[in-house]
Enzyme design. Structure first.
Site, PDB file in Angstrom:
ATOM      1  N   HIS A 172      -1.586   4.573  -2.610  1.00  0.00           N
ATOM      2  CA  HIS A 172      -1.274   2.862  -2.488  1.00  0.00           C
ATOM      3  C   HIS A 172      -1.003   2.609  -0.836  1.00  0.00           C
ATOM      4  CE1 HIS A 172       2.946   4.646  -3.442  1.00  0.00           C
ATOM      5  NE2 HIS A 172       3.468   3.216  -2.281  1.00  0.00           N
TER       6      HIS A 172
ATOM      7  N   GLN B 252       6.627   8.841   0.548  1.00  0.00           N
ATOM      8  CA  GLN B 252       5.946   8.076  -1.251  1.00  0.00           C
ATOM      9  C   GLN B 252       6.876   8.496  -2.001  1.00  0.00           C
ATOM     10  OE1 GLN B 252       2.927  10.036  -2.224  1.00  0.00           O
ATOM     11  NE2 GLN B 252       1.659   8.994  -3.286  1.00  0.00           N
TER      12      GLN B 252
END
Length: 113
Positions: free
Chosen positions: A99, A93
């Site tokens: 997301h 990430q």
């Protein structure tokens, strides 16, 4: 609240994106550094840093993100595709706003990393 991320700036309209879907809960747009012919990011309008910061109150939002991924995959003509949610820096990430990566359009190998 933590400093704004690039996704916060996209949601506010400060940074443009190539949007493919938008509703009251999320925004989906093409990744500017795609790893496959189709690489779309689906972000919630609600700021969550990662899955680790989600709670039971976010259950319907999290489900909505995955259902949205399915709708977009169909819209993009994908039969086979992958949904990825990286949680934490060691998992890859890089933007700390939850997301979903929708990836497809070519054969994908396993394991991915």
């Amino acid at each position: 609240m933590p400093e704004d991320t690039v996704f916060d700036r996209i949601l506010s309209g400060e940074i443009p994106c190539d949007s493919v879907f938008s509703d009251e809960l999320c925004l989906a747009f093409r990744d500017i550094q795609p790893v496959a012919p189709v690489h779309i990011l689906i972000i919630p309008r609600k700021r969550l840093e990662s899955l680790n910061s989600s709670t039971e109150a976010d259950e319907s939002l999290l489900g909505h993100l995955l259902i949205t991924a399915t709708k977009i995959a169909k819209q993009e003509g994908l039969k086979d595709w992958r949904a990825v949610i990286n949680t934490g820096s060691e998992a890859g990430q890089t933007v700390f706003h939850l997301h979903v990566h929708l990836i497809g359009g070519r054969a994908l190998k396993w394991p991915p990393g």
